[in-house]
Design a protein around this motif. Structure first.
Motif, short mmCIF file in Angstrom:
data_model
loop_
_atom_site.label_atom_id
_atom_site.label_comp_id
_atom_site.label_asym_id
_atom_site.label_seq_id
_atom_site.Cartn_x
_atom_site.Cartn_y
_atom_site.Cartn_z
N THR A 107 0.92 -1.03 0.39
CA THR A 107 -0.13 0.11 0.27
C THR A 107 1.35 1.18 -0.40
O THR A 107 0.27 2.62 0.67
N ALA A 166 1.82 5.69 -4.96
CA ALA A 166 1.82 5.64 -6.14
C ALA A 166 2.86 7.03 -6.63
O ALA A 166 2.74 7.92 -5.79
N TRP A 172 3.69 0.23 -4.74
CA TRP A 172 2.59 0.60 -5.36
C TRP A 172 3.36 1.88 -6.16
O TRP A 172 3.08 2.04 -7.49
N ASP A 218 -8.85 -1.59 -3.64
CA ASP A 218 -9.09 -1.21 -5.32
C ASP A 218 -9.75 -1.11 -5.89
O ASP A 218 -10.68 -1.27 -5.55
#
Length: 424
Positions: A2, A5, A72, A311
């Motif tokens: 997790t 990004a 991520w 998700d």
């Protein structure tokens, strides 16, 4: 799994490629390219899920690529590089940390027309899903244009997995409900004195488990609710970091940053607790410890709290197989798909409440497994602005300095919070 990004440096070049908002443009047949994040174990589960879809829809063949990225951020960088090079998938699994970022780059097909055409199917799905999950997806997975870009899938909250035999050997009762940081610490002191086992391996490299549960159970987070201001140097955050540092200083946790194998030590009764979402259940099964482990909520200071991440399943705007992609997304919403993934060892909590409360999810799992789904009631989405990767680096470095004593706790968090302000 997790981690935040990263930016997508070249992805915006595809903003004008293909796509429409009419739900048409391609046939629901042929090969469907899909990219997801997963190590070898997760790839095994995902591939079984995709095979099950292919049985239900033999006219569509999924060609899936699992990227075994360490987080991520790495995954997003890899996918963005591939997209910039013209290798565009039809569907990408996007965790909370990347949803706003992907949407902001104009990479995704709006799903509203598809949803309207299959309203009965979509409404049935969301009637079985916690309404917060839908609201959060709309709020944090869009650009504020009122369009829908993701169908939310499974999620993870954070709980504690307790080794019941270590607690029993130390003569410490398991918590029967909500417990406090002080309860937790007292249990650790007694366990250390009587068994020599560590209480919990604290860390800094995985904020979803290492940092956010402590902040949220003390009424704070790394950012405010709008994700536009750092709160990492608040009095509550400093108190949380100080408490975690005390666990290290008093030998209740192994020194963070080492090679401590939590699973192996749990199996040897050298560890009393570890934190995580659904995924530690797979290790508990592998270690044949299902009957020795109990899942409980995170201990609290100000009140219950946990981060939540989920998700998101979008269709890429540049896809030439949009109808086939939508067929896959519809199937993911079905009870059959949810039950199947839960039963084969999926690493998330099923979005469908009926499945999360069923034997498909709770069988061959530690007692207390329903707490994972119940925790969404007091959960807070993991902060995931567009600058997520840089933000995570600042948070991680600040927490590391605080709990290892490299800097005084307040000074370490203030320096990190200053970095957050510059990024935001």
């Amino acid at each position: 799994m997790t981690a935040a990004a990263a930016t997508l440096p070249a992805a915006s070049a595809l903003t004008g490629c293909g796509g429409s908002d009419d739900g048409g443009g391609s046939a629901a047949t042929g090969d469907l390219s899909l990219v997801y994040l997963g190590d070898a174990t997760q790839q095994k589960s995902f591939n079984a899920l995709f095979d099950e879809f292919n049985k239900a829809h033999p006219e569509i063949r999924i060609k899936a690529r699992g990227i075994a990225a360490k987080d991520w951020a790495t995954f997003a960088n890899t996918v963005s590089t591939q997209i910039a090079g013209g290798k565009v998938p039809d569907v990408v699994q996007v965790a909370t940390e990347g949803q706003r970022l992907f949407a902001s780059k104009g990479l995704l097909e709006p799903l509203d027309s598809y949803i309207e055409k299959d309203k009965k199917t979509v409404d049935a799905y969301f009637a079985d899903v916690d309404p917060k999950l839908r609201r959060w997806t709309q709020k944090y997975g869009s650009t504020g244009d009122g369009r829908t870009y993701y169908i939310p899938g499974g999620y993870n909250t954070v709980v504690m997995y307790l080794n019941t035999e270590v607690f029993a050997k130390a003569g410490v009762d398991l918590p029967s409900g909500e417990w406090t940081w002080d309860d937790f610490r007292r249990a650790g002191v007694r366990i250390k004195e009587r068994t020599g086992a560590f209480l919990l391996p604290v860390g800094y490299g995985f904020p979803f488990v290492d940092i956010l549960p402590w902040l949220l159970t003390n009424g704070t987070s790394t950012l405010n609710s709008a994700w536009d201001k750092g709160t990492f140097a608040s009095a509550e955050a400093v108190e949380a970091a100080g408490f975690v540092k005390s666990l290290v200083d008093d030998g209740l946790s192994p020194k963070p940053g080492g090679t401590f194998d939590a699973g192996a030590q749990l199996a040897k009764d050298k560890l009393a607790a570890l934190g995580g979402g659904r995924w530690p259940t797979l290790d508990v099964r592998r270690l044949d410890m299902v009957d020795k482990v109990r899942i409980v909520s995170w201990p609290v200071k100000a009140g219950q709290g946990t981060p939540v991440g989920w998700d998101g399943w979008p269709i890429l705007k540049a896809s030439k197989k949009k109808q086939a992609a939508w067929t896959f997304l519809k199937w993911l919403m079905s009870k059959d798909a949810s039950r199947f993934y839960a039963s084969i060892g999926g690493t998330t909590v099923p979005a469908r409440n009926s499945v999360a409360q069923s034997a498909s999810f709770t069988d061959d799992a530690p007692k207390g497994t329903p707490e994972l789904a119940e925790a969404i009631g007091y959960a807070t989405p993991i902060p995931s602005p567009n600058q997520g990767a840089q933000m995570q680096a600042a948070v991680t470095q600040g927490w590391q300095a605080a709990i290892t004593g490299t800097k005084p706790v307040r000074e370490a968090l203030e320096a990190a919070n200053s970095k957050l302000g510059g990024l935001l």
